[in-house]
Design an enzyme around this catalytic site. Structure first.
Site, short mmCIF file in Angstrom:
data_model
loop_
_atom_site.label_atom_id
_atom_site.label_comp_id
_atom_site.label_asym_id
_atom_site.label_seq_id
_atom_site.Cartn_x
_atom_site.Cartn_y
_atom_site.Cartn_z
N ASP A 13 0.81 -1.22 0.00
CA ASP A 13 0.00 0.00 0.00
C ASP A 13 0.84 1.28 0.00
OD1 ASP A 13 -2.19 -1.70 0.12
OD2 ASP A 13 -2.18 -1.70 2.31
N GLU A 14 1.99 1.22 -0.62
CA GLU A 14 2.89 2.39 -0.66
C GLU A 14 2.45 3.41 -1.70
OE1 GLU A 14 3.85 -0.77 -1.10
OE2 GLU A 14 5.34 -1.32 0.42
N GLY A 15 1.50 3.02 -2.56
CA GLY A 15 1.06 3.93 -3.64
C GLY A 15 1.58 3.47 -4.99
N LYS A 16 1.81 2.15 -5.12
CA LYS A 16 2.36 1.60 -6.37
C LYS A 16 1.45 1.90 -7.55
CE LYS A 16 2.39 -2.45 -4.32
NZ LYS A 16 2.13 -2.06 -2.90
N ALA A 39 -3.85 -7.86 -3.72
CA ALA A 39 -3.41 -6.49 -4.01
C ALA A 39 -4.62 -5.59 -4.22
CB ALA A 39 -2.53 -6.47 -5.26
N GLY A 40 -4.47 -4.33 -3.81
CA GLY A 40 -5.46 -3.30 -4.14
C GLY A 40 -4.66 -2.07 -4.51
N HIS A 41 -4.61 -1.76 -5.79
CA HIS A 41 -3.79 -0.63 -6.28
C HIS A 41 -4.73 0.49 -6.71
CE1 HIS A 41 -0.11 -3.41 -7.17
NE2 HIS A 41 -0.53 -3.47 -5.93
N THR A 128 -5.80 -11.76 3.30
CA THR A 128 -6.91 -11.04 2.67
C THR A 128 -8.07 -11.99 2.34
OG1 THR A 128 -5.89 -11.39 0.53
CG2 THR A 128 -5.36 -9.33 1.64
N GLN A 221 2.04 -6.12 -3.20
CA GLN A 221 2.46 -6.22 -1.80
C GLN A 221 3.72 -5.36 -1.58
OE1 GLN A 221 1.51 -9.55 -3.43
NE2 GLN A 221 -0.40 -8.60 -2.90
N THR A 236 3.16 -12.69 2.66
CA THR A 236 2.31 -13.27 1.62
C THR A 236 3.04 -14.50 1.05
OG1 THR A 236 0.93 -12.79 -0.30
CG2 THR A 236 3.15 -11.77 -0.28
N THR A 298 -9.67 -4.96 1.49
CA THR A 298 -10.52 -5.54 2.55
C THR A 298 -11.20 -4.47 3.40
OG1 THR A 298 -8.63 -5.61 4.04
CG2 THR A 298 -9.06 -7.59 2.75
N ARG A 300 -10.01 -3.02 5.86
CA ARG A 300 -9.54 -3.05 7.26
C ARG A 300 -8.74 -1.80 7.58
NH1 ARG A 300 -6.29 -8.62 7.38
NH2 ARG A 300 -5.74 -7.90 5.30
N SER A 408 5.51 12.18 -4.09
CA SER A 408 4.07 12.24 -4.36
C SER A 408 3.42 13.03 -3.24
CB SER A 408 3.53 10.81 -4.43
OG SER A 408 2.13 10.81 -4.51
P1 GDP Z 1 -0.72 0.29 -3.54
O1 GDP Z 1 -1.31 -0.98 -3.07
O2 GDP Z 1 0.75 0.38 -3.29
O3 GDP Z 1 -1.07 0.62 -4.96
O4 GDP Z 1 -1.37 1.44 -2.63
P2 GDP Z 1 -2.93 1.57 -2.23
O5 GDP Z 1 -3.66 2.06 -3.41
O6 GDP Z 1 -3.41 0.33 -1.56
O7 GDP Z 1 -2.86 2.65 -1.08
C1 GDP Z 1 -2.33 3.90 -1.29
C2 GDP Z 1 -3.42 4.94 -0.97
O8 GDP Z 1 -2.85 6.22 -0.87
C3 GDP Z 1 -4.48 5.06 -2.05
O9 GDP Z 1 -5.70 5.43 -1.46
C4 GDP Z 1 -3.94 6.19 -2.94
O10 GDP Z 1 -4.97 6.88 -3.63
C5 GDP Z 1 -3.33 7.08 -1.90
N1 GDP Z 1 -2.13 7.86 -2.32
C6 GDP Z 1 -1.11 7.48 -3.14
N2 GDP Z 1 -0.16 8.44 -3.16
C7 GDP Z 1 -0.59 9.42 -2.33
C8 GDP Z 1 -0.04 10.66 -1.89
O11 GDP Z 1 1.06 11.04 -2.25
N3 GDP Z 1 -0.77 11.39 -1.01
C9 GDP Z 1 -2.00 11.00 -0.56
N4 GDP Z 1 -2.65 11.78 0.30
N5 GDP Z 1 -2.55 9.82 -0.94
C10 GDP Z 1 -1.84 9.05 -1.80
P1 IMO Z 2 -0.85 -4.22 -2.25
O1 IMO Z 2 -0.37 -4.76 -3.57
C1 IMO Z 2 -1.00 -4.69 2.08
C2 IMO Z 2 -1.00 -8.79 3.62
C3 IMO Z 2 -2.25 -9.27 4.32
C4 IMO Z 2 -1.67 -10.25 5.30
C5 IMO Z 2 -0.53 -10.90 4.51
C6 IMO Z 2 -0.90 -12.20 3.85
O2 IMO Z 2 -2.15 -3.51 -2.30
O3 IMO Z 2 0.22 -3.45 -1.57
P2 IMO Z 2 -2.39 -12.88 1.75
O4 IMO Z 2 -3.81 -12.56 1.42
O5 IMO Z 2 -1.40 -12.41 0.75
O6 IMO Z 2 -2.19 -14.32 2.10
O7 IMO Z 2 -2.11 -12.06 3.12
O8 IMO Z 2 -0.18 -9.94 3.51
N1 IMO Z 2 -1.21 -8.26 2.25
C7 IMO Z 2 -1.16 -6.97 1.94
N2 IMO Z 2 -1.01 -5.87 2.71
N3 IMO Z 2 -1.09 -4.55 0.74
C8 IMO Z 2 -1.21 -5.63 -0.05
O9 IMO Z 2 -1.16 -5.57 -1.39
C9 IMO Z 2 -1.30 -6.92 0.54
N4 IMO Z 2 -1.45 -8.16 0.06
C10 IMO Z 2 -1.38 -8.97 1.12
O10 IMO Z 2 -2.92 -8.20 4.95
O11 IMO Z 2 -1.08 -9.56 6.37
MG MG Z 3 -2.86 -1.66 -1.81
#
Ligand code: GDP
Ligand code: IMO
Ligand code: MG
Length: 419
Positions: A13-16, A39-41, A128, A221, A236, A298, A300, A408
Site C-alpha cells: 500500500d505504498e502507492g504503487k 493487491a489493491g492498487h 486477505t 504487496q 504473503t 478488505t 480493514r 508524491s
Molecule cells: P498500492 O497498493 O501500493 O497501490 O497502494 P494503495 O492504493 O493500496 O494505497 C495507497 C493509498 O494512498 C491510495 O488510497 C492512494 O490513492 C493514496 N495515495 C497514493 N499516493 C498518495 C499521496 O502522495 N498522497 C496522498 N494523500 N494519498 C496518496
Molecule cells: P498491495 O499490492 C498490504 C497482507 C495481508 C496479510 C498478509 C498475507 O495492495 O500493496 P495474503 O492474502 O497475501 O495471504 O495475506 O499480507 N497483504 C497486503 N497488505 N497490501 C497488499 O497488497 C497486501 N497483500 C497482502 O494483509 O497480512
Molecule cells: Mg494496496
C-alpha cells in the site's frame, strides 16, 4: 532495452498503483509479476477513483500493453468484476495479455484460506482471504491449475480432481462453507477470461525486449511481505522483491534496468506480524484518518507508525533499488514533529539489521525532525518544497545511499513531483 521494476519497500500500500499510472506514458508495456487479488492498487485521475487487483496499473492508458505474468495468481471471478469496472470507465479493453502459466484461484482455494485462518485463531496471518496461500501451495506442490489448462478439453476433470483434494483437506477443519454460489460464478467468469489473449509471457516479453520496447514490471504487496525475507510467517506467499520480477515474467537478471523502490513517508501494515515503529496513540489515529489508511482490498484499518529506516535499508538492499519514490508526503503536513527510526534495540542490544525473530522485543531508536506545517499538496516543483521536508528527504537519501527521484503529494495523477 532493459526492464525496469517498480515495487513496494514496506508492507504494501505504498502507492504503487498511483505511481505506475503516472509513469505509464514513459513505457510501452506494464507487467504484473506476482501476487493476485490480495493487491489493491488505487488510481485517481479526472475525479475518477479506481482500485485494481489483478490487472496492471497501466490499463487506463489505452496505448499501453498490459501483461499479467506467470507469477501472478488469478481469481476469474475477481478478474471479471475488474474488467467490467474498467470498461465502464474507459470502454472496451484491448492490449491485455495473460500468461498461460499464471495459476488459477479456485473457489476451494478461497475456502481453504478462510478455514486455515479460522483454525489459527489468535495466531492468524490476517490474510486477505482471497485464496492466495492455498493457490501458491498448490503451485509449488505441483497440483495447481494454470490459465493454459482452461484451454484443455479435460479442464473440468482437472478442476474436479483438485476440488476433491481440497474437500479432503477441508474435512480436517471444523468449517462451514457452501461452494455452490462460488462455483456458478467461477465458471461464468472463466468464459470471460478465455476471451483475452493467452500468451507464453516469457517469449512475448523477450520479443518486446528485443524490439526495444520499454517495459515496467509492477510489484504487488511489499518487500517486507516477501515469502523468504519478510517477517515469516506473517508474509504473503510470493517473492515480492526484484528477483520475483525475473521468475514472475521470465526475465533474466541481467535484463533488469532501473529498480524504483516506493515507500510512504511513514509506515503502515495490515494483518498480523511485527511492526517495530507501530504507534497506538493519537499520532497513529491522526496518520490513519489523514492518510485514509483503510485497506483498498478488505477495508480493514491499517496499523500506522513512523518511518523505519532499518526496514527500508533492508528492502533497498534486497531489491537493489536505484531510485526511490516517496509517497503520501502531504500527510505529514500536519505534524509538529516527525520521527524516523534509525536503529533497533533488540533484546537490549542496538542493531541496524532487520531481525530474524518475529517475536523479538524491538524498541526503535528515533531521530526527530521538525515538521513543515505547510500544505504541499499543490506544489509542482521540487525546489518549492519546504526546507524541513527537503532535509527529511536528504536524510533518507544519505542513509540509504539512493536518490529520491519522485515525491508524491496527493492521490491524483497530477500531484506528483519529479526531481
Ligand atoms: P498500492 O497498493 O501500493 O497501490 O497502494 P494503495 O492504493 O493500496 O494505497 C495507497 C493509498 O494512498 C491510495 O488510497 C492512494 O490513492 C493514496 N495515495 C497514493 N499516493 C498518495 C499521496 O502522495 N498522497 C496522498 N494523500 N494519498 C496518496
Ligand atoms: P498491495 O499490492 C498490504 C497482507 C495481508 C496479510 C498478509 C498475507 O495492495 O500493496 P495474503 O492474502 O497475501 O495471504 O495475506 O499480507 N497483504 C497486503 N497488505 N497490501 C497488499 O497488497 C497486501 N497483500 C497482502 O494483509 O497480512
Ligand atoms: Mg494496496
Amino acid at each position: 532495452m532493459k526492464v525496469d521494476v517498480l515495487l513496494g519497500l514496506q508492507w504494501g500500500d505504498e502507492g504503487k498503483g498511483k505511481v505506475v499510472d503516472v509513469l505509464t506514458p514513459q513505457y510501452d508495456v506494464i507487467a504484473r509479476f506476482q501476487g493476485g487479488p490480495n493487491a489493491g492498487h488505487s488510481l485517481e485521475f479526472n475525479n475518477i477513483k479506481h482500485v485494481l487487483h489483478t490487472i496492471p496499473s497501466g490499463i487506463f492508458h489505452p496505448e499501453s500493453i498490459n501483461i499479467i505474468g506467470n507469477g501472478v495468481v488469478i481469481d476469474p471471478v475477481i478478474f471479471k468484476n475488474e474488467i467490467e469496472g474498467i470498461e465502464k470507465i474507459s470502454g472496451k479493453i484491448s492490449g491485455l495479455l495473460i500468461s498461460k502459466k499464471a495459476h488459477i484461484i479456485t473457489p476451494t482455494h478461497r475456502i481453504l484460506d478462510a478455514a486455515s485462518e479460522n483454525a489459527k485463531g489468535n495466531s492468524k496471518i490476517g490474510s486477505t482471504l482471497k485464496g492466495i496461500g492455498p493457490t501458491y501451495m498448490d503451485k509449488t506442490g505441483r497440483n495447481g491449475l494454470r490459465v493454459g489448462d482452461l484451454l484443455d478439453e479435460n479442464f473440468i476433470e482437472k478442476y474436479n480432481n483438485l476440488k476433491e483434494k481440497h474437500l479432503i483437506l477441508l474435512k480436517q477443519y471444523n468449517f462451514q462453507f457452501d461452494i455452490e454460489p462460488y462455483e456458478t460464478q467461477f465458471f461464468e467468469a472463466v468464459k470471460m477470461l478465455l476471451s483475452f489473449k493467452l500468451i507464453d509471457s516469457e517469449f512475448e516479453v523477450d520479443d518486446l525486449i528485443r524490439n526495444n520496447k520499454k517495459i515496467l514490471a509492477e510489484g504487488a504487496q511489499g518487500s517486507l511481505l516477501d515469502i523468504d525475507f519478510g517477517s515469516y510467517p506473517f508474509v504473503t506467499s510470493s517473492n515480492t522483491i526484484t528477483a520475483g520480477a525475473c521468475t514472475g515474467l521470465g526475465i533474466a537478471p541481467s535484463k533488469i534496468g532501473e529498480v524504483y523502490g516506493i515507500f510512504k513517508a511513514y509506515c503502515t501494515r495490515v494483518g498480523s506480524g511485527p511492526f517495530p515503529t507501530e504507534l497506538f496513540d493519537e499520532t497513529a489515529n491522526k496518520l490513519r484518518e489523514l492518510g485514509r489508511e483503510f485497506g483498498a482490498t478488505t477495508g480493514r484499518p491499517r496499523r500506522c507508525g513512523w518511518m523505519d529506516l532499518v526496514a527500508l535499508k533492508y528492502a533497498v538492499m534486497l531489491d537493489g533499488v536505484t531510485q526511490l519514490i516517496m509517497t503520501k508526503s502531504d500527510i505529514l503536513d500536519h505534524f509538529e514533529e516527525i520521527k524516523i527510526a534509525t536503529a533497533y534495540k533488540v533484546n537490549g542490544s542496538i542493531t541496524d539489521r532487520f531481525p530474524y525473530e518475529t517475536d523479538a522485543l524491538i524498541e526503535p531508536v528515533y531521530k526527530t525532525f521538525k515538521g513543515w506545517k505547510t500544505d504541499i499538496s499543490k506544489i509542482n516543483n521540487y525546489k518549492d518544497l519546504p526546507i524541513e521536508l527537503l532535509e527529511y528527504i536528504s536524510f533518507i537519501e544519505s542513509e540509504t545511499g539512493v536518490p529520491v527521484k519522485i515525491v508524491s503529494v496527493g492521490p491524483d495523477r497530477s500531484q506528483t513531483i519529479f526531481k
